[in-house]
Design a protein around this motif. Structure first.
Motif, PDB file in Angstrom:
ATOM      1  N   LEU A   1     -73.135 -44.500 -95.000  1.00 55.11           N
ATOM      2  CA  LEU A   1     -73.181 -44.054 -96.392  1.00 55.11           C
ATOM      3  C   LEU A   1     -74.352 -44.666 -97.160  1.00 55.11           C
ATOM      4  O   LEU A   1     -74.654 -45.851 -97.008  1.00 55.11           O
ATOM      5  CB  LEU A   1     -71.899 -44.430 -97.129  1.00 55.11           C
ATOM      6  N   ALA A   2     -74.969 -43.829 -98.003  1.00 50.73           N
ATOM      7  CA  ALA A   2     -76.032 -44.289 -98.896  1.00 50.73           C
ATOM      8  C   ALA A   2     -75.585 -44.196-100.348  1.00 50.73           C
ATOM      9  O   ALA A   2     -76.003 -44.984-101.184  1.00 50.73           O
ATOM     10  CB  ALA A   2     -77.283 -43.446 -98.691  1.00 50.73           C
ATOM     11  N   ALA A   3     -74.734 -43.211-100.653  1.00 56.89           N
ATOM     12  CA  ALA A   3     -74.359 -42.999-102.059  1.00 56.89           C
ATOM     13  C   ALA A   3     -72.993 -42.338-102.161  1.00 56.89           C
ATOM     14  O   ALA A   3     -72.559 -41.635-101.240  1.00 56.89           O
ATOM     15  CB  ALA A   3     -75.403 -42.104-102.748  1.00 56.89           C
ATOM     16  N   ILE A   4     -72.347 -42.605-103.274  1.00 59.56           N
ATOM     17  CA  ILE A   4     -71.146 -41.843-103.655  1.00 59.56           C
ATOM     18  C   ILE A   4     -71.428 -41.276-105.038  1.00 59.56           C
ATOM     19  O   ILE A   4     -71.728 -42.016-105.979  1.00 59.56           O
ATOM     20  CB  ILE A   4     -69.895 -42.735-103.705  1.00 59.56           C
ATOM     21  N   LEU A   5     -71.365 -39.950-105.143  1.00 56.28           N
ATOM     22  CA  LEU A   5     -71.546 -39.299-106.445  1.00 56.28           C
ATOM     23  C   LEU A   5     -70.246 -38.590-106.784  1.00 56.28           C
ATOM     24  O   LEU A   5     -69.733 -37.819-105.961  1.00 56.28           O
ATOM     25  CB  LEU A   5     -72.704 -38.288-106.395  1.00 56.28           C
ATOM     26  N   TYR A   6     -69.744 -38.849-107.968  1.00 54.95           N
ATOM     27  CA  TYR A   6     -68.464 -38.253-108.356  1.00 54.95           C
ATOM     28  C   TYR A   6     -68.658 -36.857-108.923  1.00 54.95           C
ATOM     29  O   TYR A   6     -69.549 -36.619-109.729  1.00 54.95           O
ATOM     30  CB  TYR A   6     -67.749 -39.144-109.376  1.00 54.95           C
ATOM     31  N   THR A   7     -67.805 -35.949-108.465  1.00 61.46           N
ATOM     32  CA  THR A   7     -67.779 -34.618-109.056  1.00 61.46           C
ATOM     33  C   THR A   7     -66.440 -34.494-109.765  1.00 61.46           C
ATOM     34  O   THR A   7     -65.454 -35.077-109.315  1.00 61.46           O
ATOM     35  CB  THR A   7     -67.870 -33.513-107.991  1.00 61.46           C
ATOM     36  N   SER A   8     -66.410 -33.740-110.833  1.00 67.68           N
ATOM     37  CA  SER A   8     -65.154 -33.633-111.572  1.00 67.68           C
ATOM     38  C   SER A   8     -64.142 -32.882-110.725  1.00 67.68           C
ATOM     39  O   SER A   8     -64.509 -32.062-109.892  1.00 67.68           O
ATOM     40  CB  SER A   8     -65.384 -32.892-112.877  1.00 67.68           C
ATOM     41  N   GLY A   9     -62.870 -33.164-110.953  1.00 64.36           N
ATOM     42  CA  GLY A   9     -61.832 -32.527-110.138  1.00 64.36           C
ATOM     43  C   GLY A   9     -61.179 -31.381-110.885  1.00 64.36           C
ATOM     44  O   GLY A   9     -60.977 -31.461-112.091  1.00 64.36           O
ATOM     45  N   THR A  10     -60.847 -30.306-110.155  1.00 68.91           N
ATOM     46  CA  THR A  10     -60.250 -29.137-110.804  1.00 68.91           C
ATOM     47  C   THR A  10     -58.854 -29.431-111.339  1.00 68.91           C
ATOM     48  O   THR A  10     -58.457 -28.921-112.363  1.00 68.91           O
ATOM     49  CB  THR A  10     -60.108 -27.960-109.816  1.00 68.91           C
ATOM     50  N   THR A  11     -58.108 -30.241-110.607  1.00 68.66           N
ATOM     51  CA  THR A  11     -56.732 -30.478-111.036  1.00 68.66           C
ATOM     52  C   THR A  11     -56.573 -31.899-111.551  1.00 68.66           C
ATOM     53  O   THR A  11     -56.278 -32.120-112.714  1.00 68.66           O
ATOM     54  CB  THR A  11     -55.763 -30.245-109.870  1.00 68.66           C
ATOM     55  N   GLY A  12     -56.864 -32.846-110.696  1.00 67.77           N
ATOM     56  CA  GLY A  12     -56.637 -34.229-111.101  1.00 67.77           C
ATOM     57  C   GLY A  12     -57.925 -34.902-111.509  1.00 67.77           C
ATOM     58  O   GLY A  12     -58.682 -34.381-112.323  1.00 67.77           O
ATOM     59  N   ARG A  13     -58.159 -36.050-110.950  1.00 66.44           N
ATOM     60  CA  ARG A  13     -59.322 -36.824-111.345  1.00 66.44           C
ATOM     61  C   ARG A  13     -60.520 -36.501-110.460  1.00 66.44           C
ATOM     62  O   ARG A  13     -60.414 -35.771-109.491  1.00 66.44           O
ATOM     63  CB  ARG A  13     -58.987 -38.327-111.249  1.00 66.44           C
ATOM     64  N   SER A  14     -61.666 -37.078-110.827  1.00 66.77           N
ATOM     65  CA  SER A  14     -62.914 -36.858-110.094  1.00 66.77           C
ATOM     66  C   SER A  14     -62.814 -37.327-108.644  1.00 66.77           C
ATOM     67  O   SER A  14     -62.065 -38.246-108.330  1.00 66.77           O
ATOM     68  CB  SER A  14     -64.023 -37.657-110.755  1.00 66.77           C
ATOM     69  N   LYS A  15     -63.627 -36.688-107.811  1.00 65.87           N
ATOM     70  CA  LYS A  15     -63.670 -37.034-106.395  1.00 65.87           C
ATOM     71  C   LYS A  15     -65.053 -37.587-106.064  1.00 65.87           C
ATOM     72  O   LYS A  15     -66.062 -37.026-106.497  1.00 65.87           O
ATOM     73  CB  LYS A  15     -63.439 -35.778-105.548  1.00 65.87           C
ATOM     74  N   GLY A  16     -65.081 -38.652-105.283  1.00 70.07           N
ATOM     75  CA  GLY A  16     -66.365 -39.267-104.912  1.00 70.07           C
ATOM     76  C   GLY A  16     -66.908 -38.642-103.642  1.00 70.07           C
ATOM     77  O   GLY A  16     -66.345 -38.817-102.566  1.00 70.07           O
ATOM     78  N   ALA A  17     -68.011 -37.918-103.761  1.00 71.62           N
ATOM     79  CA  ALA A  17     -68.614 -37.292-102.582  1.00 71.62           C
ATOM     80  C   ALA A  17     -69.431 -38.345-101.836  1.00 71.62           C
ATOM     81  O   ALA A  17     -70.354 -38.942-102.396  1.00 71.62           O
ATOM     82  CB  ALA A  17     -69.507 -36.123-103.004  1.00 71.62           C
TER      83      ALA A  17
END
Ligand code: MLC
Ligand code: AMP
Length: 492
Positions: free
Chosen positions: A151-167
């Motif tokens: 892994l080099a990075a985790i970028l969070y995307t907003s979540g459709t139902t609950g909270r953001s997910k870290g890609a």
């Protein structure tokens, strides 16, 4: 290979005396100067206890130092976690809790407000000029070896139902995409990229910065987009990357014309749909055809219009070399010309969502196909068009907003019975967030009640209070009806 991103993007800078960055005041930073920063911050990160695999969360103003922290983090094998500077402490709290970073770097002015949410992370500060508690160290620099899948990075995307997910993005994800884009878009050491995007999202951090670093060019590194500054710096540039709002704002400037852009090689647009009408107006004014591409946090870039060949307005071009794309229907892949869900597979596709195996399994098929949540169609010549979104998402000025997050906050406001948040056309931001509220409350009171908990760009730009929401026979709110009703709110 030793450390894929360090070797390809940063190692060559150690020997480079020429300018890497041109700053808005006209001063420059050499490649070697940037590498010295990287080495100093690498020493400081190690001294702060950051180990390979540890997350380093960063919510700071865009600056050469901020980019050097990214470079230092990946070079020592740690995982870079950038956060939008607009996020409020209550939004930041979630990311810190979910990602458990070793270190959290924030703006000195926000340290007091953020201290309570830092959790077990060590909190340090970094200001826009490099000031603050986090200062470069002096220990000699050695990169930490990494494999392509690390892994080099985790970028969070907003979540459709609950909270953001870290890609979770690996060295290989980021490097392979930069290599493909650099070649496709013909970047060379002679290029000067006008960099006015934020560096906490894929577009500015990976597409813009990585492509420029990989090819040994220069960047005019601006703290943000401001049309006057962009026009002032444009004569030194060869290429610009931006969201559609950059282009609509530039078109409002009379001085932005054929003469001002005659020397430019390339204009790239992405992150949100570029209206075909903007594409045409841009060509009429400047003689340049904007090159539109399509990507997302989980995959970096997926498709691009051609460098040579027709850049077709209203399409996002062809799948990138090495990236497969298919259109899925309920019963399997669909033929040319039919609309369905866009899925992609390739070395660009992320490693899954941080500590969310169920979410990962919902969107990433076992055979590597990623379900993007976008709806598209491929025409007979292979051009991909995005025609809609299966995910309930608003894209405003290139930032994503998930209505659910805003609705949950609105619904908790005293007096509000329920709410529906939609995106409606906006002349500047493409789409703007709009709230339809049911309850005994005024729009102003409802909006001001949620203001402290939500980044400014997510806050509805307008709201109405209605007697009830339109529902279908299943009882589901008909957002399409609301979008139709309020579509002229900002454009009339
Ligand atoms: C700022 N505001 C926004 C906004 N940006 N509101 C909605 N949408 C936005 N995008 C708010 C401000 O807080 C302010 O609120 C008001 O709107 C006016 O602000 P402004 O001064 O006009 O905005 P500005 O600072 O100029 O920013 C606009 C912008 C910026 C377009 C330059 O938003 C931007 O840089 N966007 C790029 C986003 C990006 O990089 N996306 C890539 C994601 S990666 P008030 O009320 O306080 O005045 C991705 C994958 C891919 O999507 O494919 O690339
Ligand atoms: P993000 O989650 O911030 O990475 O945003 C990714 C989303 O932005 C994609 O899933 C698309 O919905 C949208 N997007 C990116 N580029 C384009 C484009 N050129 N045209 C239309 N939508 C786009």
């Amino acid at each position: 290979m030793n450390n894929p991103l360090y070797d390809a993007l940063f190692a060559p800078l150690a020997q480079r005396e020429s300018a890497l960055m041109i700053l808005p005041d006209g001063s420059t930073l050499s490649g070697r100067g940037f590498h010295d920063m990287l080495a100093g911050y690498a020493a400081a990160l190690r001294a702060a206890g950051v180990q390979p695999g540890d997350r380093v969360a960063v919510q700071v103003a865009k600056s050469p130092q901020a980019l050097a922290i990214y470079a230092a983090t990946v070079s020592i094998g740690a995982v870079f976690l950038p956060l939008n500077t607009a996020y409020t402490p209550s939004e930041v709290a979630y990311f810190i809790e979910n990602a458990t970073p070793r270190l959290f770097l924030c703006d000195p002015a926000k340290a007091a407000a953020l201290a309570p949410v830092a959790g077990a992370a060590r909190l340090e500060t970094l200001g826009p000029k490099g000031e603050g508690s986090f200062q470069p160290g002096t220990a000699p620099f050695q990169p930490t070896p990494r494999a392509s899948g690390d892994l080099a990075a985790i970028l969070y995307t907003s979540g459709t139902t609950g909270r953001s997910k870290g890609a979770m993005l690996s060295h290989g994800n980021l490097l392979s995409n930069a290599q493909v884009l650099a070649e496709l878009w013909r970047f060379t050491p002679r290029d000067v990229l006008l960099h006015a995007l934020p560096i906490f999202h894929t577009h500015g951090l990976f597409v813009a910065s990585n492509v420029s670093l990989l090819t040994g060019g220069q960047m005019i590194f601006l703290p943000g987009f401001d049309a006057a500054t962009v026009l002032r710096m444009l004569p030194q540039a060869t290429a610009l990357m931006g969201v559609p709002t950059f282009y609509t704002r530039l078109l409002q400037e009379d001085r932005f014309d054929r003469a001002a852009t005659a020397h430019m090689r390339l204009f790239v647009s992405g992150s949100a749909p570029l209206l075909a009408e903007t594409h045409r107006a841009f060509e009429e004014r400047t003689g340049h055809r904007i090159l539109e591409r399509y990507g997302m946090t989980e995959t970096n870039m997926n498709t691009s219009n051609p460098y040579e060949g027709e850049r077709r307005a209203g399409t996002v071009g062809f799948p990138l070399p090495g990236v497969e794309l298919r259109i899925m229907g309920p019963a399997g892949p669909l033929p040319t010309g039919e609309v369905g869900g866009i899925e992609v597979r390739g070395p660009n596709v992320f490693q899954g969502y941080w500590q969310m195996p169920e979410k990962t399994a919902e969107e990433l098929r076992p055979d590597g196909w990623f379900i993007t949540g976008d709806l598209g169609v491929v025409d007979g010549e292979g051009y991909v068009s995005i025609v809609g979104r299966a995910k309930d998402l608003v894209i405003s000025g290139g930032y994503n907003i998930y209505p659910k997050e805003v609705e949950l906050l609105l619904d908790a406001v005293p007096g509000v019975t329920e709410s529906a948040v939609i995106g409606v056309p906006h002349p500047d931001f493409g789409e703007a967030v709009f709230a339809v509220i049911v309850g005994d409350v005024t729009p102003e009171a409802a909006l001001s009640a949620i203001a402290g908990d939500l980044a400014r760009f997510k806050q509805p730009k307008a709201a109405v209070v209605v007697a009830d929401l339109p529902r279908n026979t299943m009882g589901k709110v008909q957002k399409n009806v609301l979008r139709e009703t309020y579509k002229g709110w900002f454009t009339r």
